[in-house]
Enzyme design. Sequence first.
Site, mmCIF file in Angstrom:
data_model
loop_
_atom_site.group_PDB
_atom_site.id
_atom_site.type_symbol
_atom_site.label_atom_id
_atom_site.label_comp_id
_atom_site.label_asym_id
_atom_site.label_seq_id
_atom_site.Cartn_x
_atom_site.Cartn_y
_atom_site.Cartn_z
ATOM 1 N N LYS A 105 0.677 -1.184 0.234
ATOM 2 C CA LYS A 105 0.057 0.006 -0.047
ATOM 3 C C LYS A 105 0.856 1.217 -0.125
ATOM 4 O O LYS A 105 2.042 1.208 0.670
ATOM 5 C CB LYS A 105 -0.594 -0.065 1.245
ATOM 6 N N SER B 29 -9.722 2.043 3.223
ATOM 7 C CA SER B 29 -8.844 2.957 2.307
ATOM 8 C C SER B 29 -7.845 2.105 1.695
ATOM 9 O O SER B 29 -7.129 2.432 0.389
ATOM 10 C CB SER B 29 -8.110 3.605 3.120
ATOM 11 N N SER C 142 -9.973 -0.216 7.633
ATOM 12 C CA SER C 142 -9.298 -0.073 6.028
ATOM 13 C C SER C 142 -8.729 -1.137 5.409
ATOM 14 O O SER C 142 -8.238 -1.156 4.179
ATOM 15 C CB SER C 142 -8.128 0.987 6.044
#
Lengths: 498, 489, 95
Positions: free
Chosen positions: B80, B155, B179
């Site tokens: 990420k 997210s 997330s």
Amino acid sequence: MEYEAVIGLETHVQLNTKSKMWCGCANQYGSEPNTNVCPVCLGLPGVLPVPNDEALRKTVLTGYLLNCEIPRFAKFDRKSYFYPDMPKNYQLTQYDKPSTANGFVEFEFTGAGSVNGLARVRITRAHLEEDVGKSTHFDRHSGLDFNRAGVPLMEIVSEPDITSADMAYAYLNALTEILHQGGVSDCDMEKGMVRCDVNISVRPIGTKELGAKIEIKNMNSFSGVRRAAEYEIARQIEVVKRGEKLIQSTRRWDDVAGITEQMRTKEDAHDYRYFPDPDLMPLAPTDAWLAEVKTKAIELPLARKQRFMRDYQLPAGDAEVFKSNVALGNYFEGLARQSKNPKAVANWIINNLLAKLAELNAREKSEQEALGLEAADLKLSSFADLKFKPEALLELVNLVEAKTISSSAAQQVFAEMFDSGKAPAVIVQEKGLAQVSDTGAIEKFCDDAIAANPAPVADYKAGKAAALNSLKGQVMKLSKGKANPALVGEILERKLKG
Amino acid sequence: MLNQLTISELAAKFAKREVSAREATQACLDQIACVDGKIHAFLSFNAAAALAQADAVDQLISQGGSGANRPLLGIPIAIKDVLAVKNQPLNCASKILGNYISPYDATAIEKLKAAGAIVFGRLNMDEFAMGSSTENSAFGLTCNPWDITRIPGGSSGGSAAAVAADECIASLGTDTGGSIRQPAALCGCVGLKPTYGRISRYGLVAFASSLDQIGPFTKDVRDSATLLGVMSGVDRRDSTSVPEPVPNYVAALDGNIRGLKLGLPKEYMVGGLDPEIKASVDAAVKQYEKLGAEIVEISLPHTDYAVAVYYIIATAEASANLARFDGIRYGARVEGNDPIELYSKTRGAGFGAEVKRRIILGTYVLSSGYYDAYYLRAQKVRTLIRNDFLKAFETVDAIVTPTTPTAAFKAGEKSGDPLQMYLSDIFTISCNLAGICGVSLPCGFTQNPKLPIGLQLLGKPFGEETMLKLAHAYEQSTAWHKEKPSLKF
Amino acid sequence: MASAEINVKYVAHLARLALTPEEETKLAAQLGNILGYIEKLRELDVTGVEPTAHAVPMVNCTRADEVRESLSHEEALRNAPRQANGLFIVPKIVE
């Protein structure tokens, strides 16, 4: 109407740890810009602070030195404001739960506000925070060096107990002496290790209510603080006397012009949005940890001075020398404890040893500089390097006391032992400096002197007592300085009167 | 198709020398080339660097090196865009970081590398991890591999989509209020949020420091356990990492959950819960009973306050955390006549709408006069929420809930109403506030369209072993995790 | 739900965020809505409840005072938008 000043000081002191507050970068002054920096102190994305335990120890130690309470719970908060020298745009500081609180500093001061030559300023708190980077200003730009960013910084907040510029000056000197001797900070003003903000207000004498607080920011010399405070107190009194109103504001001291001036006001200056830093766990000092820190607390300089005056019957001047020079004081005390005449020991150290050492250091300096050494690399002798053992000084004092040698001979002995390290007794023997107390020998010298100096003899007999000194001098000369001066005087007097 | 394998399957093939790390990495790169034009899970990747890492692994193996202490040897893992990888870009899916290149590795990344992983690629996300749909990325949407008109969740949407679309073997994400678990649920993979303090946060660009944790996205629970084991442990660079021993999480996956007690919180099975999701979770609970677990109804009475508490605490922390993005030392700068103007312009241009919204909210709740009413009160309610869980865990070993109230929604569907978007995190947020661990795993599909449904298990603080054992037992008794999206666009 | 007032302009200045007038208006409405929702926390009696600042209770998490390697000067300045003479350059700071 008469006015008085009310002054409180916020003193920022860099702690002398090896590494910075939150990261392993060196806490070092004078490196090339941006070389003692890492992701943490540059505030790069993703980094976290980890507190330096030695900085915490030194803060709590400061608390002990400043007679503070040490709360069993402390924490770090984020203080938010944007400034280019602050990498995170928040400063980590102890807002409402500081590591130390409610202490005081006592110091010698004779001006207004003092009692028996002493004054006391209460300490609100001494808390731990971090220093910011350093900016250099150019024509249209500023340049930032973050070597200083994240250096452990202690803020010592005083109560508004200070009533004059002189008292502020005395307080700052006393405070930094404590911190320096206490091993907490090097307190090197030249290197910006001590900076302070001065809060000043004035009020009519006899009233209790505080006037508008005006802060002079970022002072980096104590004489500057004294001058700025003097100026600002006078300015405020003048403003008030004109019937104008003072408003809370921040000013800057212009050292060249010798005036304070209003800084650009920041309307949001006080909305710092403090909240506990989620990256740092709280502090809960344990009994064992506190006890360990406490063992590091030194005797306070003032207490030491008072003790030296009391225990060794030293005059204030001598005790002051030993207070401000800790190594010298320790050297003295090691001998004074064994001596029947500590005052004589103090005299030898202050009058002779210091002078000799200074002389030696000056010689060493010029020799080393001739070899091309830089100022920082000079190796100068100190007490630890003396050639003679401390006890030799004691022996010397005893020789004088016992009248084995005269005081002028003692000077010779001292010079020799300083240079060679030989024991005083050895030197006395080698140089034949032992005082002559043999009456027969002295009588002979006296007779010779009287015979050779008819003029002073006549003067003395005519009633000029001082003429005896001249004759005494002649006798000492004949004895090569070894005659016991007291005996010489007695014998001369007897012979001349007789 | 090597890219479809799990870590354990691929490791077994490496051990038998059936395939090379280069082949595995190439398979992932090929899949990216094939599908990422549509999915857009990756913001960037360096194929040559990934293959070079793979070649180094192959060389090591050919020289007789073993993967004995390197459980991830040769495994391609994507990251990420909020985690720092040395010499790789780090943007947090924001314009504000400009051409920033990280000069250091996050601790979790260091550990992956030490375990032999091939760390590659930057995965899309909501800007600074603020969002639930990955629509807040400054660099475009990521699509749900099961239906590219839908969001992958957020997210960590890129991390979930990349694993679901087999563009990597596993990925890392971060979880501040769901997330990891929410996108894992919406994309049909396993997403684990460890206990706060289990994995070092050093190198994770903070959104909300007291809530953030790094965690893995994997294709099954075993892989999740493997990655947790690699990344866990106290770190001298994170003083909030906890010196708790790291057990062998994989060894705990023995399938025996008989007698374990699973709590079913009554507050979670109400309100806007989609009926298909409710049915799947009910079925999963039945399955657990079949497997020998005992189901106990519990109450988490302060559940309804979690979203409000979260949006105060998370935004307050974020408002300070994001202050460092100022264009002074790094990032995209918009010049100004003085620093104040430079800051405002840089930040005004660099941050997207959601980030601005949260910075303003967070700044406001901390500003003079409001601290007690908002922040302090939120911290106190946080205590109540945490106590609810600690009390529940006195009687149960883990808690079972749906991960999300609905399956993946359409792109744009909720982006106009921030509050509705925030409320979609209702089942995942409490876990972060309480600091406990949670995992989402597939437990079924909606019918039309076919979209994954996630089951959430919540475990005690440092109770990952038991939680993963429960997750694994369920997973192995069902086939949900074996289903793959068609990826026919 | 009561809609709380929020001075977006003031707060945006505190946060050093340049906002367009449209953004300001939109944010004021959205944040009013969110703050209205947050008001529900007032329903709870939190008397005597200790605030939670950290999810895991620990104290005294410190490090030893040891010097570790810093970044190289080049690495330190690598991401600088503007630099000269080893310094990060910004518009002149006026106090």
